[in-house]
Motif scaffolding. Structure first.
Motif, mmCIF file in Angstrom:
data_model
loop_
_atom_site.group_PDB
_atom_site.id
_atom_site.type_symbol
_atom_site.label_atom_id
_atom_site.label_comp_id
_atom_site.label_asym_id
_atom_site.label_seq_id
_atom_site.Cartn_x
_atom_site.Cartn_y
_atom_site.Cartn_z
ATOM 1 N N VAL A 252 0.845 -1.208 0.000
ATOM 2 C CA VAL A 252 0.000 0.000 0.000
ATOM 3 C C VAL A 252 0.872 1.247 0.000
ATOM 4 N N GLU A 253 1.877 1.277 0.866
ATOM 5 C CA GLU A 253 2.782 2.430 0.915
ATOM 6 C C GLU A 253 3.439 2.673 -0.434
ATOM 7 N N ARG A 254 3.960 1.603 -1.043
ATOM 8 C CA ARG A 254 4.736 1.739 -2.258
ATOM 9 C C ARG A 254 3.889 2.243 -3.423
ATOM 10 N N VAL A 255 2.696 1.671 -3.581
ATOM 11 C CA VAL A 255 1.901 2.036 -4.755
ATOM 12 C C VAL A 255 1.225 3.391 -4.599
ATOM 13 N N THR A 256 0.977 3.812 -3.356
ATOM 14 C CA THR A 256 0.328 5.112 -3.138
ATOM 15 C C THR A 256 1.341 6.231 -2.961
ATOM 16 N N GLY A 257 2.569 5.884 -2.579
ATOM 17 C CA GLY A 257 3.556 6.905 -2.291
ATOM 18 C C GLY A 257 3.255 7.684 -1.021
ATOM 19 N N ARG A 258 2.457 7.079 -0.139
ATOM 20 C CA ARG A 258 2.037 7.754 1.080
ATOM 21 C C ARG A 258 2.147 6.787 2.247
ATOM 22 N N THR A 259 2.058 7.336 3.448
ATOM 23 C CA THR A 259 1.993 6.443 4.600
ATOM 24 C C THR A 259 0.632 5.758 4.616
ATOM 25 N N GLY A 260 0.574 4.628 5.303
ATOM 26 C CA GLY A 260 -0.702 3.938 5.431
ATOM 27 C C GLY A 260 -1.738 4.799 6.119
ATOM 28 N N ALA A 261 -1.326 5.576 7.116
ATOM 29 C CA ALA A 261 -2.264 6.440 7.843
ATOM 30 C C ALA A 261 -2.841 7.514 6.932
ATOM 31 N N GLU A 262 -2.004 8.102 6.090
ATOM 32 C CA GLU A 262 -2.484 9.147 5.174
ATOM 33 C C GLU A 262 -3.494 8.580 4.178
ATOM 34 N N TYR A 263 -3.159 7.447 3.589
ATOM 35 C CA TYR A 263 -4.054 6.856 2.594
ATOM 36 C C TYR A 263 -5.350 6.409 3.238
ATOM 37 N N MET A 264 -5.264 5.839 4.429
ATOM 38 C CA MET A 264 -6.460 5.388 5.130
ATOM 39 C C MET A 264 -7.370 6.562 5.464
ATOM 40 N N ALA A 265 -6.793 7.674 5.887
ATOM 41 C CA ALA A 265 -7.606 8.847 6.232
ATOM 42 C C ALA A 265 -8.385 9.348 5.020
ATOM 43 N N GLU A 266 -7.698 9.454 3.882
ATOM 44 C CA GLU A 266 -8.333 10.025 2.699
ATOM 45 C C GLU A 266 -9.362 9.092 2.076
ATOM 46 N N LYS A 267 -9.030 7.802 2.006
ATOM 47 C CA LYS A 267 -9.846 6.885 1.228
ATOM 48 C C LYS A 267 -10.872 6.100 2.046
ATOM 49 N N LEU A 268 -10.632 5.969 3.351
ATOM 50 C CA LEU A 268 -11.524 5.152 4.167
ATOM 51 C C LEU A 268 -12.097 5.916 5.346
ATOM 52 N N TRP A 269 -11.248 6.462 6.198
ATOM 53 C CA TRP A 269 -11.704 6.965 7.484
ATOM 54 C C TRP A 269 -12.630 8.165 7.341
ATOM 55 N N GLN A 270 -12.235 9.122 6.507
ATOM 56 C CA GLN A 270 -13.053 10.316 6.343
ATOM 57 C C GLN A 270 -14.284 10.059 5.468
ATOM 58 N N PRO A 271 -14.164 9.362 4.335
ATOM 59 C CA PRO A 271 -15.382 9.045 3.574
ATOM 60 C C PRO A 271 -16.384 8.199 4.360
ATOM 61 N N MET A 272 -15.896 7.321 5.239
ATOM 62 C CA MET A 272 -16.782 6.474 6.041
ATOM 63 C C MET A 272 -17.528 7.275 7.097
ATOM 64 N N GLY A 273 -17.021 8.453 7.433
ATOM 65 C CA GLY A 273 -17.655 9.260 8.472
ATOM 66 C C GLY A 273 -17.274 8.848 9.872
ATOM 67 N N ALA A 274 -16.020 8.407 10.060
ATOM 68 C CA ALA A 274 -15.553 8.053 11.399
ATOM 69 C C ALA A 274 -15.723 9.237 12.337
ATOM 70 N N GLU A 275 -16.074 8.923 13.575
ATOM 71 C CA GLU A 275 -16.340 9.959 14.569
ATOM 72 C C GLU A 275 -15.067 10.472 15.224
ATOM 73 N N SER A 276 -14.071 9.603 15.395
ATOM 74 C CA SER A 276 -12.867 9.929 16.149
ATOM 75 C C SER A 276 -11.617 9.623 15.332
ATOM 76 N N ASP A 277 -10.545 10.323 15.634
ATOM 77 C CA ASP A 277 -9.258 9.963 15.066
ATOM 78 C C ASP A 277 -8.890 8.544 15.510
ATOM 79 N N ALA A 278 -8.269 7.804 14.638
ATOM 80 C CA ALA A 278 -7.645 6.526 14.993
ATOM 81 C C ALA A 278 -6.141 6.738 14.992
#
Length: 411
Positions: A252-278
């Motif tokens: 995931v890191e290699r193909v996105t050029g980002r940290t896992g946390a950054e990619y997760m925030a943009e593509k999963l955590w924020q679109p999902m509507g998470a209530e709290s930071d993980a």
């Protein structure tokens, strides 16, 4: 478990700095003493202590370097429809009231959704709705989801691509041969023994001690070492390996050029509507460490429930398409010939999700009995965070608890 004090005593800063070139970067790391003092190393070595793990599992950010997965501005509000779960529960032949059953199964938090509504929520042992629990291998189901998102984005071309297409440094190792799909199914063929005897000299615990406890090296650095060999042909048999998930995270890191946390925030955590930071715990300070993709994600029980509900709804969250419905099915429904994990087992395994034989239930599960249990037929999601004395075993207790909760909600 009794060997932990000995382990803590042996993993000193001097020992840590002597391994794998550690000293060369330790001098340049931002405030390395924050994470590498003998006190911190000893604390990480002792984090599983049975009388205190109810607490350590709630506060891993005070023991490890971390990366935050920020929530967005829009929260998926869970409608509430409280339903009493009071009554008698039979656990291993003994009868308890609800509180007794939660204590018997050493529960920190229990959150239950039915038909998309929050019907029950209970926190114990100083925890609450904003507590971010480390739920160990529950993280694997999230890492699998990041692979699915990278596939959707066209950054991974095909799950049948070899690992070395994306991580050429794995050439000449046990990961030179298996495909991305093989790793998702825990069928890499790599010679790996997942035995939980912390403080011992087993393969898993050696990597745990060096990567997570002492910050000597990264999990993916270990995977890229030529000493890591294949034991069987890829896809020949199921062999649960946290190392496989670590390699998936590095893809995931290699193909996105980002940290896992950054990619997760943009593509999963924020679109999902998470209530709290993980947050992810790391296998080293921020400038050199990586997210511990195999078991290192800390999340509130409510946001775990949102994640499970999103899967139950085929990838939809709060009216937003986050995952392709086809990915949800592919990741959680066993393919013919791939379930159960061994003859006679009630469990199967798909893409980093456990499946239940003879039902459509699937689960994210972690050490010390952490669960996101998704039951599509009954439209129930159960999240349970625990603090058991042993890392595995006594799964019957939780299975009985879940069955009786389901019965109370469907009678």
């Amino acid at each position: 478990m009794s060997k932990l004090p000995r382990l803590a005593a042996t993993l000193s800063v001097t020992t840590a700095c002597a391994c794998l070139g550690f000293a060369s970067w330790a001098q340049d790391a931002a405030d390395p003493a924050r994470w590498l003092s003998p006190t911190m190393i000893n604390a990480r070595a002792s984090m599983f202590t049975p009388t205190l793990n109810y607490l350590t599992f709630q506060h891993m950010d005070q023991m490890f370097a971390t990366r935050t997965v920020p929530a967005g501005s829009e929260t998926w509000e869970l409608s509430e429809n409280p339903i009493s779960l009071e009554g008698s529960y039979t656990i291993l032949g003994e009868t308890y009231d609800l509180e007794g059953a939660l204590e018997q199964t050493r529960t920190n938090a229990l959150v239950v959704l039915k038909d998309g509504e929050l019907v029950y929520e209970r926190y114990r042992n100083g925890s609450g709705p904003t507590t971010r629990f480390l739920t160990f291998s529950v993280a694997k189901s999230y890492t699998s989801t990041l692979i699915g998102l990278a596939l959707q984005d066209g950054l991974i071309e095909n799950l049948d691509d070899p690992v070395t297409k994306y991580l050429p440094e794995m050439e000449g190792t046990g990961y030179d041969g298996p495909s991305v799909r093989d790793l998702l199914r825990m069928r890499s063929g790599v010679d790996w023994e997942e035995r939980y005897e912390f403080g011992s000299d087993t393969q898993l615990t050696k990597v745990h001690d060096n990567a997570l406890v002492a910050y000597n090296y990264r999990w993916c650095d270990y995977a890229a070492n030529e000493s890591v060999k294949g034991a069987t042909a890829p896809d020949e048999r199921f062999n649960y390996a946290t190392l496989d998930t670590s390699v998936l995270g590095c893809i995931v890191e290699r193909v996105t050029g980002r940290t896992g946390a950054e990619y997760m925030a943009e593509k999963l955590w924020q679109p999902m509507g998470a209530e709290s930071d993980a947050y992810w715990i790391m296998d080293g300070p921020d400038d050199i460490g990586r997210e511990f993709y195999g078991a290192g994600l800390a999340v509130t029980a409510r946001d775990h429930a949102r994640f499970g509900q999103m899967f139950l709804q085929g990838g939809m969250a709060n009216g937003t398409r986050v995952l392709p419905e086809a990915w949800v099915t592919e990741a959680t429904v066993p393919d013919a010939g791939y379930s159960p994990i061994e003859e006679g087992s009630p469990l199967g395994y798909q893409y980093q999700w456990w499946t239940e034989a003879d039902s459509d239930v699937y689960m994210a599960m972690g050490l010390f009995h952490q669960f996101i249990r998704v039951d599509p037929s009954n439209k129930i999601v159960i999240v349970k965070t625990s603090y058991t004395e042993a890392p595995i075993g006594n799964d019957v207790e939780n299975a009985e608890l879940f069955a009786q909760i389901t019965a109370k909600l469907t009678q």
